[in-house]
Structures are given as structure tokens and as C-alpha cells.
Design an enzyme around this catalytic site. Sequence first.
Site, PDB file in Angstrom:
ATOM      1  CB  THR A  15      -0.905   0.004   1.253  1.00  0.00           C
ATOM      2  OG1 THR A  15      -1.634  -1.214   1.258  1.00  0.00           O
ATOM      3  CG2 THR A  15      -1.860   1.172   1.264  1.00  0.00           C
ATOM      4  CB  VAL A  16       3.334   2.645   2.418  1.00  0.00           C
ATOM      5  CG1 VAL A  16       4.140   3.928   2.529  1.00  0.00           C
ATOM      6  CG2 VAL A  16       2.324   2.565   3.547  1.00  0.00           C
ATOM      7  CE  LYS A 107       3.611   0.879  12.149  1.00  0.00           C
ATOM      8  NZ  LYS A 107       2.520   1.255  11.316  1.00  0.00           N
ATOM      9  CB  VAL A 134       5.283   8.791  14.113  1.00  0.00           C
ATOM     10  CG1 VAL A 134       4.306   9.318  15.147  1.00  0.00           C
ATOM     11  CG2 VAL A 134       6.362   7.953  14.767  1.00  0.00           C
ATOM     12  N   GLY A 189     -11.668  -2.976   5.848  1.00  0.00           N
ATOM     13  CA  GLY A 189     -10.232  -2.821   5.585  1.00  0.00           C
ATOM     14  C   GLY A 189      -9.564  -1.782   6.479  1.00  0.00           C
ATOM     15  CD  GLU A 192      -3.011  -4.713   9.010  1.00  0.00           C
ATOM     16  OE1 GLU A 192      -3.030  -5.705   8.262  1.00  0.00           O
ATOM     17  OE2 GLU A 192      -2.532  -3.615   8.687  1.00  0.00           O
ATOM     18  CG  ASP A 203       0.477   0.980  15.140  1.00  0.00           C
ATOM     19  OD1 ASP A 203       1.336   0.742  14.269  1.00  0.00           O
ATOM     20  OD2 ASP A 203      -0.208   2.011  15.152  1.00  0.00           O
ATOM     21  CE  LYS A 207       1.778   4.293  13.999  1.00  0.00           C
ATOM     22  NZ  LYS A 207       0.355   4.135  13.712  1.00  0.00           N
ATOM     23  N   GLY A 304      -2.690   5.004   5.207  1.00  0.00           N
ATOM     24  CA  GLY A 304      -3.167   5.074   3.830  1.00  0.00           C
ATOM     25  C   GLY A 304      -2.025   5.308   2.866  1.00  0.00           C
TER      26      GLY A 304
HETATM   27  N1  HSE Z   1      -2.255   0.477  11.769  1.00  0.00           N
HETATM   28  C1  HSE Z   1      -2.051   1.874  11.861  1.00  0.00           C
HETATM   29  C2  HSE Z   1      -3.318   2.559  12.313  1.00  0.00           C
HETATM   30  C3  HSE Z   1      -1.648   2.536  10.578  1.00  0.00           C
HETATM   31  O1  HSE Z   1      -4.381   1.926  12.448  1.00  0.00           O
HETATM   32  O2  HSE Z   1      -3.269   3.745  12.530  1.00  0.00           O
HETATM   33  C4  HSE Z   1      -0.204   2.493  10.263  1.00  0.00           C
HETATM   34  O3  HSE Z   1       0.593   3.036  11.241  1.00  0.00           O
END
Ligand code: HSE
Length: 437
Positions: A15-16, A107, A134, A189, A192, A203, A207, A304
Site C-alpha cells: 500500500t505505502v 516503526k 509515526v 479494511g 488488519e 502499534d 510510535k 493510507g
Molecule cells: N495500523 C495503523 C493505524 C496505521 O491503524 O493507525 C499504520 O501506522
Amino acid sequence: MAKKTITVGIIGFGTVGAGTARILLQNAEIIRRRLGAPVLLKSISDLDIKRDRGIRLGDVKLTTAARDVIADPDIDIIVELIGGYAPAKEFIFDAIRNGKHVVTANKALLAVHGEEIYAAAEKAGVNVGFEASVAGGIPILKSLREGLAANRIESIYGIVNGTCNYILTLMMNEGRKFDEVLKEAQAKGYAEADPTFDIEGIDSAHKLAIITMLAYGTPVRFDDIYTEGISKITPLDIEFARELGCKIKLLAITKMVNGEIEARVHPTMLPESYPIATVDGVFNALSVSGDAVGSTLFYGRGAGDLPTGSAVVADIMDIGRDILSGCTGRSPLAAFRERANLKIRKMEDITSCYYLRFAAIDKPGVLSKISGVLGKNHISIESVIQKGRKEAEAVPLVMMTHEAVERNVRKALDEINKMDCVGGPTMVIRVEEGKQS
Ligand code: HSE
């Protein structure tokens, strides 16, 4: 002769990676005009080079051999977008050894191995850009490193996980249960298939480790951060929060308290009038307070293809400026030339206000028993709400406390949760009423 073109190789066409390629190709002209030289995307590697990403790649070479991209002598900047620990770590170190600059959104890797990576890059005289790691498109790292460099950072409160913010927003707006909203987020979507990293706060903690390092110049690893996710939040807690004029958000918090750093991720109740409390859906925001600047608020998309690609390309351009000027390391990677070694405060030592929801058996004397244990542990009650009336059965009893020490709260709850007049574990949510923007 001075270099005239900045050449890039991307590893990871997900995606990125696709967002980054799209921006580099579609915005090539504005990038060239801003930089004063073109950025050429030479090659992209991925295990899957068959799938159509809907991008006209022109002369860009697609390959499954990441190592060929890393070894290509024409390439100045390697962009690592595969994520995770292996083989991303090896790829980054190989690129640094080959004298390449690196841009990454990884990250998880930086939260654990950041110091090794920054040290290797500084030794090799190359740059590492990690703005995309981040809060996606929000330029928070550049702001901490450069725009706010004159400040002692007092605190940062961040909503840095869009998945959790989306789930909490739907729970708040529609009164729905966590599991149900999570399933919907997965179907759309936004979450995950394995949502553990997002919903358990991991996550956000990755960060926060990066943000804290840049704010205080002290290496903070993921393991140093107290981490609690949102999976235990119930519609009942959301309803009580509403009644109290608050919202519940998963906050990544770092602050300086008496010369020590607090770094923690947990659901937090905060007054709905605070600007950061108004940040809903998949959006991210960070409220940063500095001694000179006062309060600032950064807001935007945290994930995104294009928002994250925007940060990746900005890093490529930043490094490109250095290449064109014949310098590196103009701005220290981790925002400080000299590291400090400030103490990371243990979670038991923090102070906070608390929302405590007890499952109290509805009979005379229970309130005084619970408040007695709280009092004995130096916890002062600010207000009490009891809902419902079910004689001799458990009903929710909510107490809001004044500021208390976490160790004392845990000790009190250990005792309270064992009492016959309490029908289940107490729900604890920390409440922020401090300085916020
Ligand atoms: N999984 C992260 C979020 C996006 O839901 O913000 C990527 O850092």
C-alpha cells in the site's frame, strides 16, 4: 560535477510503496521545482511483481531481487517499505553499508533497533528518514526535530492509531460493542485480519518510542512503555464517559515530570471540550506543549497509501536537498546530537485521576467499604455515580478520583476486587485533566 538527479529504489510494493511510487511519478514536476533537481524512481522490488497496482510505471524496473536494488550503484536512496523486523533490518543495514541513504516507515523496527540504525547511519555518513513511521502524513517528527527545536517539550498527547480511534468513535456514536465494531472495521479494511498490534496498543507504543526519543533525546525502547489497549472498553464505560462530559481515546502520552519521562499508552478519559477529544474516525492528532511555544495541535491522516507516501516522499526530498548541497547529517536523526539518559518513570509511580467502575453488590454498607479501602490508600474520591437498583446483585458503581499514585490504586483494587461485596474485576480508566491543547 555536482549531482543533478536524485535516484531512488523502493523495497516493498504494498500500500505505502504504491502510494510513494504514485506520488513520485504523478507529482514529479512539482517535486523537481521544489527540489531544484528531478527525483528518478529507478526500481521497485517486491515478491509479487505481477499484481497491477494501477500505476503507470514507465521505465521503472520491477524486480523480486531486493538485494539488486540495494547494490545498484546508481541509487542514492533506498526506501524500505516491507515493515517488520526481518529481512527489513538486514536490508537497511546493507543499504547503509553500501553508502545509501535510507527512508523507512518501519516503526516496529525503529522502536526496538532505532539506536543501532541511527548510530550505523551517522558512522557511515548517510541519512535515515522515518517521518512516515509515526502518524502517516502528519509531519510530527520534522516538527519535533526542527520546528520546535527551541523548546523544552513538556508533554505530547497523541492519537496515533487510526484503527482504535475508528472503533472508539463508532462505539461512542452508535453505542455498539467492541467486538462487533472491530469485525466491521476488518470488513471495511480499516483493521488488519490480525488486529492485535492495533487494538492492544502495541502499534501506538512503537510510535510513542520514536516520538519520545525525538522529544527528549533519551533512547526509549518499546519495552520501556506501559501499554494497554482498548479491547476491554465496554458500551457502559462509553455511556458513563458521556454522562461525565468526557470521551475515551487511546492516547500515547509522553511527558516530563520532575526531570523524569513518562511514556505510556492506554485508554484515557478526557473532557470532550479538549480539541484532541474531537478527533474522530480514522484521523490521528498530536497535541504538543513546549515551554516557549505553548500548546500546538497536529491533525491529519495517520495511514493510507497517499498520506503515508506524502511523508516518505518528503523524506526523499529532504535527503535530496542534502545530496545536492553535498552534506549529510545537517539535522540529527534522533533530533539531538547529544543523547541524555533521563529516567523513564515506572508506571506504578505515575499520578493520574482515575475512573473506577466497580461491580458492587447492591446492599447497604458497600459504598463505605469500598471508599474505606480507597481512603486507606490515600485515594480521594471526587464523585460517585450508581446506576440501577438490583437488590443483592452487582450494579455498576463509578467513582472518579482526584489525582492518585498508580501504585496506591493498584494496591487498593487488589483488596477491593477480593471483597465479597464486589462481583467482578474493577474497570480502570485513567483520566487526563492536565495541560492540553
Ligand atoms: N495500523 C495503523 C493505524 C496505521 O491503524 O493507525 C499504520 O501506522
